[in-house]
Design a protein around this motif. Sequence first.
Motif, PDB file in Angstrom:
ATOM      1  N   THR A 134      -1.556   4.510  -6.901  1.00 27.59           N
ATOM      2  CA  THR A 134      -2.864   3.890  -7.089  1.00 27.59           C
ATOM      3  C   THR A 134      -3.914   4.988  -7.060  1.00 27.59           C
ATOM      4  N   ALA A 135      -4.748   5.043  -8.084  1.00 20.81           N
ATOM      5  CA  ALA A 135      -5.820   6.037  -8.148  1.00 20.81           C
ATOM      6  C   ALA A 135      -7.152   5.303  -8.303  1.00 20.81           C
ATOM      7  N   GLN A 136      -8.171   5.807  -7.645  1.00 27.46           N
ATOM      8  CA  GLN A 136      -9.504   5.218  -7.748  1.00 27.46           C
ATOM      9  C   GLN A 136     -10.503   6.357  -7.876  1.00 27.46           C
ATOM     10  N   THR A 137     -11.322   6.302  -8.909  1.00 23.67           N
ATOM     11  CA  THR A 137     -12.335   7.341  -9.122  1.00 23.67           C
ATOM     12  C   THR A 137     -13.657   6.684  -9.469  1.00 23.67           C
ATOM     13  N   ASN A 138     -14.696   7.500  -9.540  1.00 25.62           N
ATOM     14  CA  ASN A 138     -16.026   6.988  -9.866  1.00 25.62           C
ATOM     15  C   ASN A 138     -16.330   7.003 -11.351  1.00 25.62           C
ATOM     16  N   MET A 175     -10.507   9.748 -13.714  1.00 25.61           N
ATOM     17  CA  MET A 175      -9.248   9.052 -13.969  1.00 25.61           C
ATOM     18  C   MET A 175      -8.404   9.815 -14.985  1.00 25.61           C
ATOM     19  N   GLU A 177     -14.636   7.840 -15.680  1.00 27.40           N
ATOM     20  CA  GLU A 177     -13.512   7.991 -16.597  1.00 27.40           C
ATOM     21  C   GLU A 177     -12.935   9.397 -16.559  1.00 27.40           C
ATOM     22  N   GLU A 215       0.833  -1.188   0.000  1.00 24.38           N
ATOM     23  CA  GLU A 215       0.000   0.000   0.000  1.00 24.38           C
ATOM     24  C   GLU A 215       0.878   1.252   0.000  1.00 24.38           C
TER      25      GLU A 215
END
Length: 99
Positions: free
Chosen positions: A15-19, A24, A21, A1
Amino acid sequence: ESGDYFPNTDCRILTAQTNDEDGMEAVLRQVLTKAVETVQSGTSVEAMGTEADMRLKVLVPRAAAGGIIGKGGAKIKEMRESSGARITVNDPAGTGPSA
């Protein structure tokens, strides 16, 4: 992590996390902008290249790699021709569903 390095490198794992496109794409644009600024400032490491030869390494899951390469290499060839970039996708280093 947090604080992870890619094995056998001095490269950190982002690490990227989106809802969606758009989110991102915004993250990727910001990362790319910072990478270019680092190379242009002359403070980049060898792995990033130089202004005349910039490099970016991206980890992609196997499923995405297949889509990037395309049938018979058609997609990656199109990306190379439209961008003028040298693009390679290495064989997976490990095993398992995400390798």
